[in-house]
Enzyme design. Sequence first.
Site, PDB file in Angstrom:
ATOM      1  N   GLY A 201       0.842  -1.126   0.110  1.00 54.81           N
ATOM      2  CA  GLY A 201      -0.036  -0.034  -0.081  1.00 54.81           C
ATOM      3  C   GLY A 201       0.848   1.323   0.049  1.00 54.81           C
ATOM      4  N   SER A 202       0.405   2.252   0.620  1.00 60.57           N
ATOM      5  CA  SER A 202       1.141   3.566   0.538  1.00 60.57           C
ATOM      6  C   SER A 202       2.027   3.800   1.585  1.00 60.57           C
ATOM      7  CB  SER A 202       0.013   4.662   1.007  1.00 60.57           C
ATOM      8  OG  SER A 202      -0.212   4.690   2.098  1.00 60.57           O
ATOM      9  N   VAL A 205       0.714   4.759   5.052  1.00 58.91           N
ATOM     10  CA  VAL A 205       0.402   3.746   5.812  1.00 58.91           C
ATOM     11  C   VAL A 205       1.276   2.639   6.366  1.00 58.91           C
ATOM     12  CG1 VAL A 205      -1.431   1.661   5.888  1.00 58.91           C
ATOM     13  CG2 VAL A 205      -1.988   3.888   4.833  1.00 58.91           C
ATOM     14  N   GLY A 206       2.186   2.481   5.396  1.00 61.26           N
ATOM     15  CA  GLY A 206       3.505   1.519   5.891  1.00 61.26           C
ATOM     16  C   GLY A 206       4.218   2.076   7.159  1.00 61.26           C
ATOM     17  N   GLU A 223       5.433  -3.443   0.936  1.00 59.71           N
ATOM     18  CA  GLU A 223       5.737  -2.904  -0.738  1.00 59.71           C
ATOM     19  C   GLU A 223       4.736  -1.665  -0.649  1.00 59.71           C
ATOM     20  OE1 GLU A 223       5.118  -1.798  -3.785  1.00 59.71           O
ATOM     21  OE2 GLU A 223       4.153  -3.851  -4.426  1.00 59.71           O
ATOM     22  N   CYS A 257       2.035  -0.428  -9.181  1.00 63.74           N
ATOM     23  CA  CYS A 257       3.359   0.013  -8.504  1.00 63.74           C
ATOM     24  C   CYS A 257       4.739  -0.068  -9.314  1.00 63.74           C
ATOM     25  CB  CYS A 257       3.579  -0.886  -7.083  1.00 63.74           C
ATOM     26  SG  CYS A 257       2.029  -0.849  -6.016  1.00 63.74           S
TER      27      CYS A 257
END
Length: 466
Positions: A201-202, A205-206, A223, A257
């Site tokens: 995800g983003s 958020v990571g 990732e 991505c």
Amino acid sequence: VPLNEVQCTPQEDFEKIFQQARTAQVEWREKSFSERAKYIQKVKKYLVAHAEEAAEIVSKANGKTRVDALATEVVPCTLACDWYSNNAERILKLERIPNGSILFLNKSSFIEYQPVGVVGIISPWNYPLTIPFGEVIMGLMAGNAIVLKVATPTVTVGSFIERCMEAGGFPKGLFTHIVGGGSQVSKAMFDNSVDKIFFTGSVGVGKQLMKQAADTLTPLSLELGGKDPMIVCSDANIERATNCAAWAGYQNAGQSCGGVERVYVHSSIYEKFVELLAAKTKALRHGIDDGNQSVDIGSMTTKSQLDIVKRHVDDAVANGAKIVAQSTPVGDVSKGFFYPATLVTNVNHAMELMREETFGPVIPVMKFETLDEAIQLANDSNLALTSSVFTGSNKTGTYLAKRIQSGVTTINDHLYTHGLSETPWGGWKESGLGRTHSALGLREMCNAKTINYERLPVSLIPRNIW
């Protein structure tokens, strides 16, 4: 398009879900790799039998065309079932460690790869089937239990994955699909002592997950996206380079991505490259997929992502960029999250379009004069997931590939290695941590344990030489 309603998992069920997962994993980890593979092959059989339905579910939830969904989601999932079934035992078997010194000839060591336990997988909406599916299969073949949470916009795809796993006949509780908000489910994972989380995800958020994981040192595999560069050298085959750029920049409405987000073309072929790519861009059709292959590009998945794409392009144009070509709309595209495939020139690195992840069907093109300049431009990013080099010389391609900062570099191609189960997937910098896919991905699903023992009976060596 109306989607089937999916009920949220009651919060009061979370604790029981993780308890059942732990119980099931104890049984599952004792099964041989060949036994596990039999379950996985049942999953594959179900997926193949329902391939067209799977593609339609993905298309309705995500917006990509059904042909796109079949080629980039369903097919890679079937390949993943076979590759992990056939290779997990070879990769995760006991690994002997060669003796390193005559002083320890009486010692022998090996590495045992043990499943981590209960793995949480939090997956995105851009590839709602193939990203989580491959990780689920990886985790199961490594001997883990899986708790999956898919992105809310594509939760119907998570329900389809659940059906696939039910067809596998796994022990009760070994696989569970949780439906709920991202922060709610991630908190439940940490609260219930999940052993590892795989998140796609983003970047934002990571980083939040890393802060949550710090309290318990829960390991993460992250990732987090890319701003992937494509370098086109003076000796490149322009026809192939423009075809690959169009594929990697516009496929899935640019929501990849590992797709092309920036193109750097040598000045000697820049005009020809732009001319040819512009023609290909104009020939593309975007709109609602009616099942008759009347469109090449579907809609974007969320309004928020569409707004980001519009902002990036508007900012670039306001600062001197030029829209050279766009795809042709088919039918009424006013009611969905549609954005035309867009080729942009006269860009620079001061623009959001060249610095932030756009994640839409937009290809900005810059020219360069020297290979050193191309490398500097490619590496001028906080993200480093994938990249590509187009050249007629393998020597030049390898030279550039070794110097570009990215987890994956492909030569004379772009946006396909995620579909290869045997190749590692992951990036550097703020593109994330860890790897999925391949031997590296399987081992990410394990704890590596070193075991050392005496070669000779201890009765012959009552004490060490030291």
